[in-house]
Scaffold this active site. Sequence first.
Site, PDB file in Angstrom:
ATOM      1  N   ASN A 174       0.846  -1.193   0.000  1.00 20.54           N
ATOM      2  CA  ASN A 174       0.000   0.000   0.000  1.00 20.54           C
ATOM      3  C   ASN A 174       0.879   1.240   0.000  1.00 20.54           C
ATOM      4  OD1 ASN A 174       0.645  -0.804   2.664  1.00 20.54           O
ATOM      5  ND2 ASN A 174      -1.131   0.238   3.538  1.00 20.54           N
ATOM      6  N   GLU A 191       0.302   5.107   0.636  1.00 24.83           N
ATOM      7  CA  GLU A 191      -0.627   6.158   1.070  1.00 24.83           C
ATOM      8  C   GLU A 191      -0.124   7.528   0.623  1.00 24.83           C
ATOM      9  OE1 GLU A 191      -1.261   5.439   5.269  1.00 24.83           O
ATOM     10  OE2 GLU A 191      -2.391   3.606   4.827  1.00 24.83           O
ATOM     11  N   CYS A 231      -3.917   0.424  -2.669  1.00 23.77           N
ATOM     12  CA  CYS A 231      -3.796  -0.815  -1.903  1.00 23.77           C
ATOM     13  C   CYS A 231      -2.651  -1.688  -2.429  1.00 23.77           C
ATOM     14  CB  CYS A 231      -5.087  -1.622  -1.998  1.00 23.77           C
ATOM     15  SG  CYS A 231      -6.448  -0.988  -1.007  1.00 23.77           S
ATOM     16  N   GLU A 275      -2.697  -4.941  -3.047  1.00 23.47           N
ATOM     17  CA  GLU A 275      -3.129  -5.853  -4.118  1.00 23.47           C
ATOM     18  C   GLU A 275      -3.146  -5.125  -5.458  1.00 23.47           C
ATOM     19  OE1 GLU A 275      -4.576  -5.141  -1.262  1.00 23.47           O
ATOM     20  OE2 GLU A 275      -5.770  -6.798  -0.470  1.00 23.47           O
ATOM     21  N   CYS A 301      -9.844  -5.637   0.517  1.00 19.32           N
ATOM     22  CA  CYS A 301     -11.009  -4.738   0.522  1.00 19.32           C
ATOM     23  C   CYS A 301     -11.902  -5.052  -0.678  1.00 19.32           C
ATOM     24  CB  CYS A 301     -10.553  -3.284   0.505  1.00 19.32           C
ATOM     25  SG  CYS A 301      -9.945  -2.715  -1.099  1.00 19.32           S
ATOM     26  N   CYS A 332     -10.425  -4.236  -4.121  1.00 20.35           N
ATOM     27  CA  CYS A 332      -9.365  -5.168  -4.526  1.00 20.35           C
ATOM     28  C   CYS A 332      -9.942  -6.532  -4.869  1.00 20.35           C
ATOM     29  CB  CYS A 332      -8.302  -5.262  -3.440  1.00 20.35           C
ATOM     30  SG  CYS A 332      -7.235  -3.791  -3.419  1.00 20.35           S
TER      31      CYS A 332
END
Length: 135
Positions: free
Chosen positions: A44, A46, A55, A57, A88, A91
Amino acid sequence: MDPGTSELREAALAAHANSHSPYSRYPVGAALRTAAGAVFAGCNVENASYPEGTCAETGAIAAMVAAGERSIAEMVVVTSGDTPGTPCGGCRQRIREFAGPDVMVHAATTDGAVASFRVRDLLPASFGPEQLSDA
Ligand code: THU
């Protein structure tokens, strides 16, 4: 996890260690193996503008596609803490684009706890490329 997955776990752990997650403090690493046997990883990433974060993935899938591959055979997602973090919703849809219903997604912690899921169970009754080609 089986030996084939331990390579993925190592790749996901390495990506987890490189996560840029100063805002959530929730590092995630992901690694996938393609049908051709290549491994791609992501973490990830950010951003100070929070919605711009991505993310783990998503990063792994982008690396796979950029390398010219399209088929996920197996995936591992690694998170910190006691409870494995499952992908999530967004994803799950991104994984589903490139993985068949029986592909296994392993959610693992850095300490080795694992929860494994088939893609069909992560995203039941899903929408995918077939729907568009059927229309
Ligand atoms: N995150 C992932 O990388 N993958 C998921 O499937 C769930 C959430 C990241 C996004 C954000 O950087 C942090 O975890 C907390 O939500």
